[in-house]
Write a protein that holds these residues in place. Structure first.
Motif, PDB file in Angstrom:
ATOM      1  N   VAL A  67     -14.754 -72.112  97.536  1.00  0.00           N
ATOM      2  CA  VAL A  67     -13.406 -72.109  98.572  1.00  0.00           C
ATOM      3  C   VAL A  67     -12.737 -73.615  98.622  1.00  0.00           C
ATOM      4  N   ILE A  88     -15.270 -64.521 105.491  1.00  0.00           N
ATOM      5  CA  ILE A  88     -14.224 -64.591 104.478  1.00  0.00           C
ATOM      6  C   ILE A  88     -13.574 -65.742 104.786  1.00  0.00           C
ATOM      7  N   TYR A  89     -13.367 -66.531 103.436  1.00  0.00           N
ATOM      8  CA  TYR A  89     -12.651 -67.957 103.538  1.00  0.00           C
ATOM      9  C   TYR A  89     -11.393 -67.586 102.835  1.00  0.00           C
ATOM     10  N   ASP A  90     -10.367 -68.207 103.269  1.00  0.00           N
ATOM     11  CA  ASP A  90      -8.853 -68.573 102.565  1.00  0.00           C
ATOM     12  C   ASP A  90      -9.306 -69.146 101.207  1.00  0.00           C
ATOM     13  N   ASP A  91      -8.315 -69.020 100.493  1.00  0.00           N
ATOM     14  CA  ASP A  91      -8.181 -70.146  99.008  1.00  0.00           C
ATOM     15  C   ASP A  91      -9.511 -70.130  98.231  1.00  0.00           C
ATOM     16  N   SER A 105      -8.499 -64.506  99.232  1.00  0.00           N
ATOM     17  CA  SER A 105      -9.568 -64.841 100.421  1.00  0.00           C
ATOM     18  C   SER A 105     -10.733 -64.103  99.533  1.00  0.00           C
ATOM     19  N   LYS A 174     -13.783 -63.558 109.498  1.00  0.00           N
ATOM     20  CA  LYS A 174     -12.817 -64.069 108.734  1.00  0.00           C
ATOM     21  C   LYS A 174     -12.415 -65.325 109.418  1.00  0.00           C
ATOM     22  N   SER A 176      -9.876 -68.315 109.205  1.00  0.00           N
ATOM     23  CA  SER A 176      -8.534 -68.697 108.414  1.00  0.00           C
ATOM     24  C   SER A 176      -8.399 -70.310 108.383  1.00  0.00           C
TER      25      SER A 176
END
Length: 185
Positions: A67, A88-91, A105, A174, A176
């Motif tokens: 990530v 849940i991670y972005d990118d 994600s 999640k 963000s």
């Protein structure tokens, strides 16, 4: 346990599927960086590849390779959570494209289980972890509840903790990059 890790590693390195006990439920696993292996998981589960899968990493150092940015609050959650938690991670990066959600994600958990930790550490890459069921069926609470179709559809079944009962999957949160926190499950 050493023999089971060696057998599972051989299958993972060859792009195969394993059925293995995690810190939550029995999971179907594969190399999370191999798109062909990930495709096999979707096919076995009869699941649309639009629905992202969870993967497991050994520790936060490994997490940082997959990530782009780990929100600081994630480290706090690792410390205070008594139950398994999937974030849940972005990118997402460096993972099979068909494992990553449309919004880029990825759901990742650091398992609190010695077998999983040792397996992932020795493999050196994330491992997919999705419940051992067909998508429309309930999650099995024990090894005995896993459908024969799933057992026959994997390349290796780990011979550990088959008596283990699982009452619930991990929590899912999640996080963000903009600081928003959303509880999914």
């Amino acid at each position: 346990m050493h023999k089971e890790i060696s057998n599972a590693l051989e299958v993972l390195k060859d792009g195969g599927l394993i059925l293995y006990p995690t810190d939550t439920v029995w999971g179907i696993g594969c190399d999370a960086t191999n798109p062909d292996a990930v495709k096999k998981v979707y096919e076995l589960k009869e699941r649309q590849d639009k629905k992202a899968l969870i993967c497991l990493v050994a520790d936060d150092r490994m997490l940082g390779r997959y990530v782009k940015e780990i929100p600081k609050v994630a480290y706090d959650l690792f410390e205070v959570s008594e139950d398994p938690i999937t974030i849940i991670y972005d990118d997402a990066q460096n993972l099979a494209a068909n494992l990553i959600a449309e919004d880029r994600s990825i759901a990742i958990r650091i398992p609190d289980d010695d077998f999983c930790f040792q397996l992932i550490r020795r493999f050196g890459k994330p491992i997919v972890s999705t419940s051992a069921n067909i998508s429309t069926q309930p999650t099995p609470k024990s090894f005995k509840e896993i459908a024969p179709r799933i057992l026959k559809g994997v390349d290796y079944v780990v011979n550990l903790h088959r008596e283990k009962m699982c009452t619930k999957p991990s929590a899912i949160i999640k996080l963000s990059a903009n600081g928003k926190v959303k509880i999914i499950r």
